[in-house]
Design an enzyme around this catalytic site. Sequence first.
Site, PDB file in Angstrom:
ATOM      1  N   LYS A  50      14.390   5.050   2.155  1.00 35.02           N
ATOM      2  CA  LYS A  50      14.599   5.213   0.708  1.00 35.02           C
ATOM      3  C   LYS A  50      15.096   6.631   0.408  1.00 35.02           C
ATOM      4  O   LYS A  50      16.022   6.821  -0.385  1.00 35.02           O
ATOM      5  CB  LYS A  50      13.291   4.921  -0.053  1.00 35.02           C
ATOM      6  CG  LYS A  50      12.940   3.431  -0.054  1.00 35.02           C
ATOM      7  CD  LYS A  50      11.561   3.159  -0.609  1.00 35.02           C
ATOM      8  CE  LYS A  50      11.223   1.682  -0.518  1.00 35.02           C
ATOM      9  NZ  LYS A  50       9.861   1.351  -0.955  1.00 35.02           N
ATOM     10  N   GLN A  94       4.526   3.979  -2.646  1.00 35.68           N
ATOM     11  CA  GLN A  94       4.793   3.073  -1.525  1.00 35.68           C
ATOM     12  C   GLN A  94       3.578   2.183  -1.274  1.00 35.68           C
ATOM     13  O   GLN A  94       2.473   2.672  -1.045  1.00 35.68           O
ATOM     14  CB  GLN A  94       5.135   3.900  -0.267  1.00 35.68           C
ATOM     15  CG  GLN A  94       5.485   3.057   0.950  1.00 35.68           C
ATOM     16  CD  GLN A  94       6.756   2.219   0.760  1.00 35.68           C
ATOM     17  OE1 GLN A  94       7.755   2.683   0.225  1.00 35.68           O
ATOM     18  NE2 GLN A  94       6.699   0.978   1.182  1.00 35.68           N
ATOM     19  N   ASP A 117      10.380   1.488  -9.709  1.00 36.43           N
ATOM     20  CA  ASP A 117      10.138   0.159  -9.125  1.00 36.43           C
ATOM     21  C   ASP A 117       9.895  -0.923 -10.188  1.00 36.43           C
ATOM     22  O   ASP A 117       9.754  -2.095  -9.845  1.00 36.43           O
ATOM     23  CB  ASP A 117       8.917   0.208  -8.192  1.00 36.43           C
ATOM     24  CG  ASP A 117       9.317   0.441  -6.745  1.00 36.43           C
ATOM     25  OD1 ASP A 117      10.414  -0.001  -6.369  1.00 36.43           O
ATOM     26  OD2 ASP A 117       8.526   1.049  -6.003  1.00 36.43           O
TER      27      ASP A 117
END
Length: 283
Positions: A50, A94, A117
């Site tokens: 990422k 995460q 997200d």
Amino acid sequence: MIINCKKIANEIISETKPKVDELHKNGIVPCIAIVMAGNDYASKIYIHNKSKACQKAGIRTREIIFRENISEYELMKSIEKLNNDKSVTGILVQLPLPKHMDEKKVCEIISPAKDVDVFNPINFGNFIIGNTDLTPCTAYGIMKVLKYEQIKISEKHCVVVGRSNIVGKPISHLLLKSDATVTVCHSKTHNLENFCKNADVIVSATGVPKLIKKNMVKNGAVVIDVGINRDENGKLCGDVDFENVEPLCSYITPVPKGIGLVTVAALVHNAMKTACFNLFKNK
Ligand code: NDP
């Protein structure tokens, strides 16, 4: 045809870069904080990928890795600090978090304006009513794949297997919005085979290795495999029995090097979007 997801991921990043350059010109330096707790090997690889993808587009990243036994309170306090840090324009936690933490509670504390997200319920709700520029990453990536390959969705029957908030629900919503007729299946669905067999497009996101077999797929169907699993030999595989299903499909995504790549690229896009919120704030 096996879809080249790497090419599509690169295209998403190339589309994003000029917009990031524009932000730099306006004095905004996009920077996302990637927060992780523990030592999970796969998670470390994910955050590395990422970071790399963000940097390709000119977005800075700050990796913050806490010890496994950090308390939920301490982790939430550090996220709150990032929420108030003007140099951080996006925040990503995460998953999975260590077992003693409530993931939902932790993700909900991320400021909606920095939630790359789209895990915050405010952002998810706005996504459903079409009131935000932020789209959950995997769903965004899948729609880009379908668009890139010029796969017609309108009037088609799409079967989504899986109903999670992260993948199943958002992609069902976007397919519906694109005028498909959508059937959502899950672990309590009887006769999954019958539903899949009637699908023009199957999107599978269950985490069950090789769940979708050749007897469940009609000739010429499009198959999007979101699953990232290990087979009985520990080899990476998707939800689809790729070897036997692939010959039947008009299009299929592979695992690895499939939807995972476009999901990461979508994150880069969202990181640019949350940085744009600062542009409006400063005006
Ligand atoms: P969840 O565990 O949150 O959800 C799984 C869904 O699959 C649930 O809705 C569950 O049904 C359903 N399901 C489970 N078993 C079956 C079955 N036998 N038949 C039909 N449906 C079933 O997982 P996620 O949505 O987070 O992830 C799914 C997969 O996608 C995983 O392999 C994950 O690693 C991968 N993933 C990949 C990403 C990528 O970038 N490629 C991104 C995110 C996830 P029920 O609701 O009834 O329990």
